[in-house]
Design a protein around this motif. Structure first.
Motif, PDB file in Angstrom:
ATOM      1  N   TYR A   1       0.807  -1.176   0.002  1.00  0.00           N
ATOM      2  CA  TYR A   1       0.057   0.022  -0.097  1.00  0.00           C
ATOM      3  C   TYR A   1       1.002   1.309  -0.025  1.00  0.00           C
TER       4      TYR A   1
ATOM      5  N   PHE B   1       1.389   5.619   0.282  1.00  0.00           N
ATOM      6  CA  PHE B   1       0.647   6.785   1.119  1.00  0.00           C
ATOM      7  C   PHE B   1       1.676   7.979   0.705  1.00  0.00           C
TER       8      PHE B   1
ATOM      9  N   TYR C   1       1.890  11.597   2.866  1.00  0.00           N
ATOM     10  CA  TYR C   1       1.390  12.343   4.298  1.00  0.00           C
ATOM     11  C   TYR C   1       2.005  13.941   4.009  1.00  0.00           C
TER      12      TYR C   1
ATOM     13  N   LEU D   1      -2.443  12.202   6.730  1.00  0.00           N
ATOM     14  CA  LEU D   1      -2.821  11.798   5.588  1.00  0.00           C
ATOM     15  C   LEU D   1      -3.252  12.499   4.602  1.00  0.00           C
TER      16      LEU D   1
ATOM     17  N   LYS E   1      -3.778   7.850  -0.317  1.00  0.00           N
ATOM     18  CA  LYS E   1      -3.372   6.647  -0.094  1.00  0.00           C
ATOM     19  C   LYS E   1      -3.784   5.725  -1.327  1.00  0.00           C
TER      20      LYS E   1
ATOM     21  N   LEU F   1      -4.540   1.773  -1.930  1.00  0.00           N
ATOM     22  CA  LEU F   1      -4.740   0.367  -1.477  1.00  0.00           C
ATOM     23  C   LEU F   1      -4.961  -0.610  -2.788  1.00  0.00           C
TER      24      LEU F   1
ATOM     25  N   PHE G   1       5.755  13.751   2.722  1.00  0.00           N
ATOM     26  CA  PHE G   1       6.472  12.466   3.054  1.00  0.00           C
ATOM     27  C   PHE G   1       5.823  11.168   2.338  1.00  0.00           C
TER      28      PHE G   1
ATOM     29  N   SER H   1       3.678   0.419   2.733  1.00  0.00           N
ATOM     30  CA  SER H   1       3.303  -0.317   4.057  1.00  0.00           C
ATOM     31  C   SER H   1       3.151  -1.680   3.303  1.00  0.00           C
TER      32      SER H   1
ATOM     33  N   VAL I   1       5.356   0.076   8.308  1.00  0.00           N
ATOM     34  CA  VAL I   1       5.184   1.427   7.490  1.00  0.00           C
ATOM     35  C   VAL I   1       6.612   1.786   7.578  1.00  0.00           C
TER      36      VAL I   1
ATOM     37  N   PHE J   1       8.773   5.285   5.699  1.00  0.00           N
ATOM     38  CA  PHE J   1       8.640   6.433   5.178  1.00  0.00           C
ATOM     39  C   PHE J   1       9.946   6.765   4.448  1.00  0.00           C
ATOM     40  N   GLY J   2       9.806   7.523   3.409  1.00  0.00           N
ATOM     41  CA  GLY J   2      10.853   8.414   2.817  1.00  0.00           C
ATOM     42  C   GLY J   2      11.418   9.481   3.655  1.00  0.00           C
TER      43      GLY J   2
ATOM     44  N   TYR K   1       2.725   3.606  17.866  1.00  0.00           N
ATOM     45  CA  TYR K   1       4.071   3.802  17.548  1.00  0.00           C
ATOM     46  C   TYR K   1       4.746   4.944  17.912  1.00  0.00           C
TER      47      TYR K   1
ATOM     48  N   TYR L   1       8.196   7.563  16.733  1.00  0.00           N
ATOM     49  CA  TYR L   1       8.978   7.768  15.793  1.00  0.00           C
ATOM     50  C   TYR L   1      10.019   8.903  16.264  1.00  0.00           C
TER      51      TYR L   1
ATOM     52  N   LEU M   1      16.264  12.890   7.427  1.00  0.00           N
ATOM     53  CA  LEU M   1      16.356  11.456   7.630  1.00  0.00           C
ATOM     54  C   LEU M   1      14.987  10.657   7.638  1.00  0.00           C
ATOM     55  N   GLY M   2      13.927  11.901   7.603  1.00  0.00           N
ATOM     56  CA  GLY M   2      12.817  11.167   7.554  1.00  0.00           C
ATOM     57  C   GLY M   2      12.183  10.783   8.943  1.00  0.00           C
ATOM     58  N   LEU M   3      11.432   9.913   9.148  1.00  0.00           N
ATOM     59  CA  LEU M   3      10.824   9.164  10.333  1.00  0.00           C
ATOM     60  C   LEU M   3      11.684   7.950  10.467  1.00  0.00           C
TER      61      LEU M   3
ATOM     62  N   ALA N   1      -4.796  -0.788   7.147  1.00  0.00           N
ATOM     63  CA  ALA N   1      -3.852  -0.800   5.866  1.00  0.00           C
ATOM     64  C   ALA N   1      -2.757   0.081   6.014  1.00  0.00           C
ATOM     65  N   GLY N   2      -2.195   0.427   7.479  1.00  0.00           N
ATOM     66  CA  GLY N   2      -1.037   1.322   7.734  1.00  0.00           C
ATOM     67  C   GLY N   2      -1.367   2.764   7.697  1.00  0.00           C
ATOM     68  N   THR N   3      -2.505   3.011   7.689  1.00  0.00           N
ATOM     69  CA  THR N   3      -2.962   4.410   7.704  1.00  0.00           C
ATOM     70  C   THR N   3      -2.737   5.039   9.205  1.00  0.00           C
ATOM     71  N   GLN N   4      -1.767   5.900   9.341  1.00  0.00           N
ATOM     72  CA  GLN N   4      -1.354   6.251  10.564  1.00  0.00           C
ATOM     73  C   GLN N   4      -1.852   7.608  10.858  1.00  0.00           C
TER      74      GLN N   4
END
Lengths: 114, 113
Positions: A32, A34, A36, A46, A49, A51, A90, A94, A102, A104-105, B33, B35, B41-43, B99-102
């Motif tokens: 998936y 995303f 952000y 967010l 996304k 899916l 970002f 996932s 997850v 992240f970039g 979580y 972070y 460097l991002g998260l 689905a990983g949506t945070q």
């Protein structure tokens, strides 16, 4: 393992011009995807996304992104940016299994120039 | 009211001090979580918890510990703070199956002198 690459750390663009923020990912499993956004002194929220289904995904504030499986990309676009779009963006990936880790970039700072 | 809150929002401390950052959520999510965000460097994931009895190390857990006191509360501790732990810390939550949506808190800016 999965990873995300955002090649552009900063993107300056004039107000009302179009913008594309690039994101490439790698993964050995289905994913998936995303985007952000982080406004100054705020947490991430967010934007949109992907899916499954249509590869063109529309998000908030007029942003959209297109999933390209063959190129493993998920670039973010907006046809006309506003000053209020100045923020850090970002990309994240996932795994689509139960774990849903997850990654992240490193982020792209979009600077909209008046 | 915010769904994910973090306290304190800003903290300056000295090397060697013990620090606790707190996170609370009213979203009813089971997964939480911590972070760390550093410029460029991002998260980076420090710890994560899938429920009260399930806590796991992330990519950069050395020097940190966590406690999941309840489904809604997840605390991050720096047992003996050092200057390279100066960073922006975020708590995030999600629900299994989303689905990983945070969903992120507003962050805590920590400075270790």
């Amino acid at each position: 393992a999965q990873s995300v690459t955002q090649l552009d750390s900063q993107v300056p663009v004039f107000e009302e011009a179009p913008v594309e923020l690039r994101c490439n990912y790698s993964s050995s499993v289905s994913v998936y995807l995303f985007w952000y956004v982080q406004y100054p002194n705020q947490g991430l929220q967010l934007l949109l996304k992907y899916l499954s289904g249509s590869t063109l995904v529309k998000g908030i504030n007029g942003f959209e992104a297109e999933f390209n499986k063959s190129q493993t990309s998920f670039h973010l676009r907006k046809p006309s940016v506003h000053i209020s779009d100045t923020a850090e963006y970002f990309c994240a990936v996932s795994d689509s299994g139960g774990y849903q880790k997850v990654t992240f970039g490193t982020g792209t700072k979009l600077q909209v120039i008046p | 009211d915010a769904d994910v809150t973090q306290t304190p929002r800003n903290r300056i401390t000295k090397t060697g001090k013990r620090i606790m950052l707190e996170c609370s959520q009213t979203k009813g999510h089971d997964r939480m979580y911590w972070y760390r965000q550093d410029p460029g460097l991002g998260l980076q994931l420090i710890y994560y918890s899938f429920d009260v009895k399930d806590i796991n190390k992330g990519e950069i857990s050395d020097g940190y510990s966590v406690s999941r006191q309840a489904q809604a509360k997840f605390s991050l501790s720096l047992e003996s703070a050092i200057p390279n732990q100066t960073a922006l810390y975020f708590c995030a939550t999600t629900r299994t199956g989303e689905a990983g949506t945070q969903y992120f808190g507003p962050g805590t800016r920590l400075t270790v002198l």
